[in-house]
Design an enzyme around this catalytic site. Structure first.
Site, PDB file in Angstrom:
ATOM      1  N   LYS A  76       0.842  -1.195   0.000  1.00 52.68           N
ATOM      2  CA  LYS A  76       0.000   0.000   0.000  1.00 52.68           C
ATOM      3  C   LYS A  76       0.882   1.251   0.000  1.00 52.68           C
ATOM      4  O   LYS A  76       1.877   1.311   0.741  1.00 52.68           O
ATOM      5  CB  LYS A  76      -0.903  -0.046   1.241  1.00 52.68           C
ATOM      6  CG  LYS A  76      -1.916   1.091   1.364  1.00 52.68           C
ATOM      7  CD  LYS A  76      -2.748   0.858   2.622  1.00 52.68           C
ATOM      8  CE  LYS A  76      -3.803   1.920   2.848  1.00 52.68           C
ATOM      9  NZ  LYS A  76      -4.619   1.644   4.057  1.00 52.68           N
ATOM     10  N   SER A 150      -9.258   1.594   3.204  1.00 52.87           N
ATOM     11  CA  SER A 150      -8.482   2.413   2.294  1.00 52.87           C
ATOM     12  C   SER A 150      -7.500   1.615   1.444  1.00 52.87           C
ATOM     13  O   SER A 150      -6.975   2.104   0.447  1.00 52.87           O
ATOM     14  CB  SER A 150      -7.719   3.491   3.080  1.00 52.87           C
ATOM     15  OG  SER A 150      -6.819   2.921   4.021  1.00 52.87           O
ATOM     16  N   SER A 174      -9.506  -0.762   7.272  1.00 49.77           N
ATOM     17  CA  SER A 174      -8.861  -0.717   5.959  1.00 49.77           C
ATOM     18  C   SER A 174      -8.208  -2.028   5.553  1.00 49.77           C
ATOM     19  O   SER A 174      -7.955  -2.250   4.375  1.00 49.77           O
ATOM     20  CB  SER A 174      -7.803   0.399   5.933  1.00 49.77           C
ATOM     21  OG  SER A 174      -8.402   1.658   6.121  1.00 49.77           O
TER      22      SER A 174
END
Length: 460
Positions: A76, A150, A174
């Site tokens: 990420k 996210s 997330s």
């Protein structure tokens, strides 16, 4: 020829049967390019193949000291990877880290190769995957639906089998929401068991790295490799807490708890509610008799994350970026959410923390004797257009059963359990006391049999 799945067992077999990392990564690179923008923006920075070849050539000889030898993974883009920029989905914030985050370094030392950095809701502020100036990311199963956030790109890169696993982050869900919407496993470890050094802070008091994988056993194995006992790392828990956990942990689940019928909320998603209740009913055949509890205190704890005291933590970590004229690409939604912290006083924070102690005691009492919560990972099912039209309210609905986990210091594991009639996946999240990550993993594998079914989206 590529193996049918990129789970660790399949990749180890591929290499044992004469396959090479160069052959694997060449084929995966072609797969990624072929998928293109079909699922929105998955990758923010994809390493050029020549760089991947260089990393492959520098791999040590395979041995037991390198358990992830030649395994592709993604990261990420709010986690540092050496030689790649970190943007947190804000291009003007971008910087070049001098070294990889601690958890990434441990994976690289184990022989894994990072393919690149994946898309996310800007500064990890969101649970839907649409809050990025690089564009939204859609579910691997239906491009009209959100991927969840996210850690959107991380989950989709695993589901589409661009990589074997991905490292995301989890503050309010997330690391779990995107797993459920992409038919993969999402492990949110107990906060402080994995280092958060090298992570762009979102809400630093409760941020933690998370793992997306194609099986529960893979996620647990990867987490064990990422674990460090470095006493100089201030983001890690005290070691005596681990020792206490090892002394009391058991692999046998006591009772299964779920919100009372009056507390269940699916925001009009009748099919999702049916999937969840049918799943609870199926546990009777496995020797369990799930019982309900009052969910409202947990919901109250979760409200502190985006509408209460923990917004102050967010403001302290990224407020200077939001208020800077040098960052014109900060999204209005990001600013509107975090700026609410300006009205929160120090007194408000300490009042909330005192109440939080009471709710933690409530949850600890419920989860004693190895009891676990089982919630729908995400109750509503939204399209990208629906979320773009109402970004704040619908995001809150998405986090209904996830916001409180880190706030209450719980371990959590999201696993797939079925599909909607439209083909979108549905998952549940198991939660337990801190340091009971192994309990959740064992229950998922032995009772739910999650590792018996291929996960992700099948490749033809």
């Amino acid at each position: 020829m590529l193996p049918s799945s990129l789970d660790l067992e399949s990749l180890h077999a591929f290499y044992s049967n004469g396959g090479s990392p160069l052959q694997l990564f060449n084929s995966l690179y072609e797969r990624i390019l072929a998928d293109g923008n079909r699922y929105g923006c998955i990758w923010i920075h994809l390493r050029p193949l020549r760089e991947i070849v260089d990393l492959i050539n520098r791999l040590p000889s395979f041995d037991s000291a390198h358990p992830l030898w030649g395994i592709p993974f993604s990261v990420k883009d709010n986690i540092d990877v050496a030689t790649l920029p970190t943007t947190a989905a804000c291009p003007s914030f971008s910087y070049w880290p001098t070294c990889s985050a601690n958890v990434v370094s441990l994976l690289e030392e184990a022989g894994a190769i990072c393919f690149g950095k994946t898309n996310l809701d800007q500064f990890a502020t969101g649970l839907n995957g649409t809050r990025s100036p690089y564009g939204p990311c859609s579910s691997a199963f239906n491009s009209e639906y959100i991927a969840g956030g996210s850690s959107s790109g991380s989950a989709v890169s695993v589901s589409l089998q661009h990589v074997s696993f991905s490292i995301g982050t989890d503050t309010g869900g997330s690391g779990r929401i995107p797993a459920a919407l992409n038919n993969i496993v999402g492990l949110k470890p107990t906060c402080g068991t994995l280092s958060s050094k090298g992570l762009v802070p979102c809400c630093p008091s409760i941020d933690c790295p998370s793992i997306f994988a194609l099986s529960v056993s893979d996620a647990s194995h990867i987490a064990s490799i990422m674990h460090s006992s470095n006493v100089s790392d201030s983001t890690l828990r005290d070691q005596h807490e681990f020792a206490e956990f090892r002394a009391i942990n058991s692999s046998s689940v006591g009772s299964i708890l779920y919100p009372s019928v009056s507390d269940l909320e699916f925001f009009g998603n009748i099919e999702g509610q049916t999937l969840y209740l049918d799943f609870l009913e199926s546990l009777h055949s496995k020797g369990f008799n799930p019982s309900s509890f009052d969910f409202s205190p947990l919901l109250e704890a979760g409200s502190l994350l985006f509408d209460g005291a923990f917004l102050a933590d967010r403001l302290s970590s990224i407020g200077s970026v939001l208020n800077s004229s040098n960052h014109a690409d900060v999204l209005e939604t990001t600013t509107s959410i975090v700026s609410k912290a300006a009205s929160i006083s120090g007194s408000d924070v300490f009042t909330a923390l005192a109440r939080l102690k009471e709710i933690k005691a409530y949850a600890k009492n419920l989860l004693s004797r190895n009891n676990i919560f089982i919630f729908p990972t995400v109750a509503p099912l939204y399209t990208i257009n629906q979320v773009l039209a109402n970004p704040v309210d619908l995001n809150t609905n998405i986090g209904h059963y996830s916001y409180f986990a880190n706030v209450l210091d719980l371990s959590a594991l999201s696993v797939p359990i079925g599909f909607y009639s439209n083909g979108m996946p549905f998952g549940v999240t198991l939660m337990a006391l801190p340091f009971q990550d192994c309990l959740l993993s064992h229950f998922s594998q032995t009772v739910l049999n999650t590792d018996l079914h291929p996960l992700g989206k099948p490749r033809t």
